[in-house]
Design an enzyme around this catalytic site. Structure first.
Site, mmCIF file in Angstrom:
data_model
loop_
_atom_site.group_PDB
_atom_site.id
_atom_site.type_symbol
_atom_site.label_atom_id
_atom_site.label_comp_id
_atom_site.label_asym_id
_atom_site.label_seq_id
_atom_site.Cartn_x
_atom_site.Cartn_y
_atom_site.Cartn_z
ATOM 1 N N HIS A 170 -7.508 -6.106 0.554
ATOM 2 C CA HIS A 170 -6.282 -5.307 0.651
ATOM 3 C C HIS A 170 -5.225 -5.980 1.520
ATOM 4 C CE1 HIS A 170 -4.069 -1.669 -0.093
ATOM 5 N NE2 HIS A 170 -3.981 -1.358 1.178
ATOM 6 N N SER A 208 0.832 -1.201 0.000
ATOM 7 C CA SER A 208 0.000 0.000 0.000
ATOM 8 C C SER A 208 0.872 1.260 0.000
ATOM 9 C CB SER A 208 -0.954 -0.049 1.199
ATOM 10 O OG SER A 208 -2.007 0.863 1.057
ATOM 11 N N ASP A 259 -9.894 -6.148 -3.686
ATOM 12 C CA ASP A 259 -9.345 -5.009 -2.945
ATOM 13 C C ASP A 259 -10.262 -3.795 -3.130
ATOM 14 O OD1 ASP A 259 -7.842 -2.899 -1.864
ATOM 15 O OD2 ASP A 259 -5.939 -3.720 -2.584
#
Length: 286
Positions: A263, A111, A235
């Site tokens: 995610h 991320s 996600d």
């Protein structure tokens, strides 16, 4: 047989920045630097603790609390915008490797940690070996409703709202083992008064300038590194389009889309990711 794979904690200072760091494995083995994401309550342990012993069978594993998260020391004065935060973390990570005597390391970025990884690749490419990106930001595109809610968490930091936020990270929160423990533990961190002093300003900076983290094609195409990209098919925080952008412009990259994964691919699909990462990093063959 594998040696000691237990996880230990150290405070390590490099380039004037002090990192609370989780370490596992033998220092004589190839190094892997693990860089976590930016959700409220995130830190190295919440992202990586469960998988570090597995990686430590073949690697020296390093997982710092990125500055602004966990127990790493925040410099004075604080960074005042999103690019300054990332720049500080670039110096933190390279300083940490220097303090550990590591000339070159593999890097795994999740991320926001993916955007940090890309910035490191662009600034000091010779210090980085192979790369894994997981649900990485760093590509243009609209913000998802879940990401907008994440960035607005501190406007209404109630437990029920935090539970909703954490549930949105998973493919199927009702079947996610340990979800309530994750929610409870991370909520305590996210709402700790001392941590909130930093987190509110830091996440506000992301609301205002996160697009500055996007890496242009002219920079991506020059990166010589071999990159393995994972993205959860379900996600809802970072859309798959971001990884499609990266695979389009990086010179040497492969993308794997993981079904039954949101995610948190490293938590939901570690069964698939582990062997693929070990192949990518040279610890096993097909």
């Amino acid at each position: 047989m594998a040696g000691d794979t237990s996880v230990r904690e150290e405070k390590i200072t490099g380039r004037g920045l002090t990192s609370h760091t989780l370490l596992a494995g033998d220092r004589s083995k190839p190094a892997i630097l693990l860089l976590h994401g930016a959700g409220p309550g995130a830190h190295a342990g919440s992202n990586w603790l469960h998988l570090m012993p597995d990686l430590a069978e073949n690697f020296f594993v390093i997982a710092p609390d990125l500055i602004g998260f966990g127990q790493s020391v925040i410099p004075d004065p604080w960074p005042d915008n999103v690019m300054a935060w990332i720049g500080t973390r670039v110096e933190q990570c390279f300083g940490l490797l220097e303090a550990l005597g590591i000339e070159k390391a593999h890097v795994v970025g999740n991320s926001m940690g993916g955007a940090l990884t890309l910035q490191m690749m662009s600034e000091e490419p010779d210090r980085i070996d192979r790369v894994v990106l997981m649900g990485s930001i760093g590509a243009p595109g609209p913000r998802t409703p879940e990401l907008i809610r994440l960035l607005s968490f501190y406007s209404d930091p109630r437990p029920s709202r935090y539970r909703q936020l954490m549930h949105s990270f998973a493919h199927d929160a009702d079947k996610f083992e340990g979800m309530e423990e994750i929610v409870s533990n991370r909520y305590k961190i996210a709402t700790d008064p001392e941590i909130m002093k930093t987190a509110v300003k830091m996440i506000d900076s992301m609301k205002q300038g996160m697009e500055g983290l996007n890496m242009p094609p002219s920079m991506l195409c020059k990166m010589p590194h071999k990159v393995l990209i994972f993205h959860g098919r379900q996600d809802r925080i970072v859309p798959l389009d971001t990884s499609l952008y990266l695979i389009e412009h990086l010179k040497h990259a492969e993308l794997y889309v993981l079904d039954r994964s949101g995610h948190w691919s490293q938590l939901e699909r570690w069964d698939v990711m582990r062997p693929m990462m070990e192949i990518h990093f040279g610890a096993r063959t097909f």
